[in-house]
Design an enzyme around this catalytic site. Structure first.
Site, short mmCIF file in Angstrom:
data_model
loop_
_atom_site.label_atom_id
_atom_site.label_comp_id
_atom_site.label_asym_id
_atom_site.label_seq_id
_atom_site.Cartn_x
_atom_site.Cartn_y
_atom_site.Cartn_z
N GLY A 128 0.83 -1.22 0.00
CA GLY A 128 0.00 0.00 0.00
C GLY A 128 0.86 1.26 0.00
O GLY A 128 2.04 1.24 0.35
N ARG A 161 -1.80 8.42 3.98
CA ARG A 161 -2.16 9.22 5.15
C ARG A 161 -0.97 9.56 6.05
O ARG A 161 -1.08 10.39 6.94
CB ARG A 161 -3.25 8.49 5.96
CG ARG A 161 -4.63 8.59 5.33
CD ARG A 161 -5.61 7.63 5.95
NE ARG A 161 -5.39 6.25 5.52
CZ ARG A 161 -6.09 5.21 5.97
NH1 ARG A 161 -7.03 5.38 6.87
NH2 ARG A 161 -5.84 3.99 5.52
N THR A 175 -6.21 -5.54 -1.39
CA THR A 175 -5.63 -6.61 -0.57
C THR A 175 -5.78 -7.98 -1.23
O THR A 175 -4.95 -8.87 -1.02
CB THR A 175 -6.27 -6.63 0.83
OG1 THR A 175 -7.69 -6.61 0.70
CG2 THR A 175 -5.84 -5.44 1.67
N GLY A 184 -13.75 -2.83 8.10
CA GLY A 184 -14.73 -3.71 7.47
C GLY A 184 -15.60 -4.35 8.55
O GLY A 184 -15.07 -4.80 9.57
N ASN A 224 -1.94 4.05 10.35
CA ASN A 224 -2.23 4.70 9.08
C ASN A 224 -1.77 6.15 9.02
O ASN A 224 -1.54 6.69 7.95
CB ASN A 224 -3.74 4.65 8.79
CG ASN A 224 -4.18 3.24 8.48
OD1 ASN A 224 -3.61 2.57 7.62
ND2 ASN A 224 -5.17 2.74 9.20
N LYS A 245 32.27 9.56 24.08
CA LYS A 245 32.06 8.99 22.75
C LYS A 245 33.16 8.01 22.42
O LYS A 245 34.34 8.35 22.54
CB LYS A 245 32.03 10.09 21.69
CG LYS A 245 31.64 9.56 20.32
CD LYS A 245 32.39 10.22 19.18
CE LYS A 245 33.80 9.73 19.03
NZ LYS A 245 34.48 10.23 17.84
N ASN A 266 41.24 10.00 37.72
CA ASN A 266 40.23 11.01 38.03
C ASN A 266 40.29 12.12 36.97
O ASN A 266 41.36 12.69 36.73
CB ASN A 266 40.50 11.59 39.41
CG ASN A 266 39.39 12.53 39.83
OD1 ASN A 266 38.38 12.10 40.38
ND2 ASN A 266 39.56 13.81 39.56
N ALA A 294 36.88 18.49 36.46
CA ALA A 294 35.79 19.19 35.77
C ALA A 294 36.34 19.98 34.59
O ALA A 294 37.40 20.58 34.67
CB ALA A 294 35.11 20.13 36.75
N SER A 316 41.30 20.29 36.80
CA SER A 316 40.16 20.87 36.08
C SER A 316 40.62 21.70 34.89
O SER A 316 41.73 22.24 34.89
CB SER A 316 39.36 21.78 37.02
OG SER A 316 38.88 21.01 38.08
#
Ligand code: UD1
Ligand code: MG
Length: 433
Positions: free
Chosen positions: A11, A15, A82, A135, A221, A325, A350, A353, A378
């Site tokens: 199909g 929609r 169908t 149907g 749909n 990552k 360690n 920051a 840091s």
């Protein structure tokens, strides 16, 4: 397994209003057609997917995941509908289960009652207060007499609340006998598979309705249906993992890919997102953390951390606003505000920051190796490729461009200078009091 499966996916999906074929729209990380084929595979070794619109694209997507599925292009120009979709299919077995490619919530368990029922045609039905669009199924004395499409219904038939869910189990000989007899004399000028029912009934064949659970047979749909189906899929995925030992705080705010795996005792706080084939073992993923295709073991991540593909995090603590990552961290603490990309970081280290691995020079990606027991102050930049050996201290604010030998201190910042009483001199010049 003595059952063949035909999956209807020819199909157009108008929609959806999308260039992407409807059956390839993803739900919880995978195209919806994958779920249907997955369910079919547990029941059958003979699966044929019927294609027409964007056939090549769908076939390529299916082949990427399933090697043993067959494809058939529907003769849509001559035989739309169908019924047309099921014509001239070679099936291996005597029973043929017809599924729709846009029913992602269907499962092998939900199909079982249909398969266990013995009749010439078994069809799935459910009752709806608002049956519009489906149907209608005319049932007398426990036998289906006919299925009437909404567009072909009389006023009386429109009131029937039992509807066709769209999944059928046919004896192969029934299809062989009646498919050539279908006509397209109806409101949509299509060949309806459902018309077989009426013909077979007139010949005295047995057509049994099986009431199925509406949720599992929901068709998609529109994008609204897609969102609803995903919501239901999420409920299922979460229920499964909660039953397997995953605690979820406010599960309605959590998103989990259908391919993700949890092992051992795990906790997910509110707002957590798990994408792709993540494997999370014995870990606590805290609020609003996003994990994608990563392997996390015996660790805590977040709140608000981002663990990207290819990361392996073991026995570690990843804190807020830390992005990792394609890096391997083992017994590492990275508590705050860092980017760790293409790095290998060893035990006892360690990360202060604001530490950044500068892994990209505008041309290529480069690796950072950090050994055991390294203390990174840091606001350190590690310009890759670079290697920091074991037992190293890097002073805060350093830019590291060269390898550092075992046991050393590295410091790269301008020495601090003190100008006494500068404040008073500077502002007394400016201030007008
Ligand atoms: C169909 C049923 C209807 C049932 C409903 C349940 C018919 C005539 N009607 O209606 O009784 O209540 O499903 O959802 O069968 N397809 C093809 N080739 C085509 C047309 C459709 O492969 O030429 C595929 C579609 O991709 C889809 C499935 O068949 O996967 C159903 O088609 P659709 O047009 O959605 O059928 P409905 O009008 O919803
Ligand atoms: Mg239709």
């Amino acid at each position: 397994m003595s059952l063949s499966v035909i999956v209807l996916a020819a199909g157009q999906g108008t929609r959806m209003k999308s260039d992407l074929p409807k059956v390839l729209h993803p739900i919880s990380g995978q195209p919806m057609l994958y779920y249907v084929i997955e369910a079919a595979k547990t029941l059958s070794d003979d699966i044929t997917v019927i294609l027409f619109h964007q056939a090549k694209r769908i076939e390529t997507a299916v082949r990427a995941r399933f090697s043993d599925v067959k494809f058939k292009i529907q003769d849509h120009a001559r035989y739309p509908g169908t019924g047309g979709a099921v014509m001239n299919i070679e099936t291996m077995h005597n029973k043929v289960l017809v599924l729709n490619g846009d029913m992602p919530l269907v499962t092998s368990e939900s199909l079982e009652p249909l398969i266990l029922c013995d009749a010439d045609i078994v069809m799935s039905v459910f009752d709806l207060d608002n049956p519009s669009g489906y149907g209608r199924v005319v049932i007398e004395n426990g036998e289906v007499m006919a299925i009437v499409e909404e567009k072909d219904c009389t006023k009386e038939q429109k009131k029937i609340k039992t509807v066709n869910a769209g999944v059928y189990l046919f004896k192969k000989e029934v299809l062989d006998r009646y498919l050539p007899l279908l006509s397209n004399d109806n409101a949509q000028a299509e060949y309806y598979l459902t018309d077989i029912v009426k013909m077979a009934r007139e010949d005295g064949l047995h057509i049994k309705p099986v009431w199925v659970d509406e949720t599992s047979f929901k068709g998609v749909n529109s994008r609204y249906d897609l969102a609803n189906a995903e919501e239901l899929m999420q409920d299922r995925i979460k229920e499964k993992w909660m039953r397997n030992g995953v605690t979820m705080h406010l599960p309605s705010t959590i998103y989990i890919d259908s391919r993700a795996v949890f092992e051992g005792d795990c906790t997910l706080d509110n707002g957590v997102t798990i994408h792709g084939e993540a494997i999370i073992t014995h870990s606590h993923i805290r609020s609003h953390t996003v994990v994608e295709d990563a392997d996390i073991k015996n660790s805590t991540c977040g709140p608000m951390a981002r663990i990207r593909p290819g990361s392996i995090i073991e026995d570690s603590h990843i804190g807020n606003f830390v992005e990792v990552k394609k890096s391997h961290l083992k017994r590492v603490k990275a508590g705050h505000l860092s980017y760790l990309g293409d790095a290998t970081i060893d035990e006892g280290t360690n990360i202060g920051a604001g530490t950044i691995t500068c892994n990209y020079d505008g041309i290529g990606k480069h690796k950072t190796f950090i050994g055991k027991n390294v203390f990174i102050g840091s606001d350190t930049q590690l310009v890759a490729p670079v290697k920091i050996e074991d037992d190293v201290i890097i002073a805060a604010g350093s830019t590291v461009t060269e390898d550092i030998q075992k046991g050393s201190l590295a410091i790269s910042r301008t020495p601090q200078k003190i100008v006494e009483n500068f404040f008073y001199k500077y502002f007394s010049k400016k201030s007008v009091k």
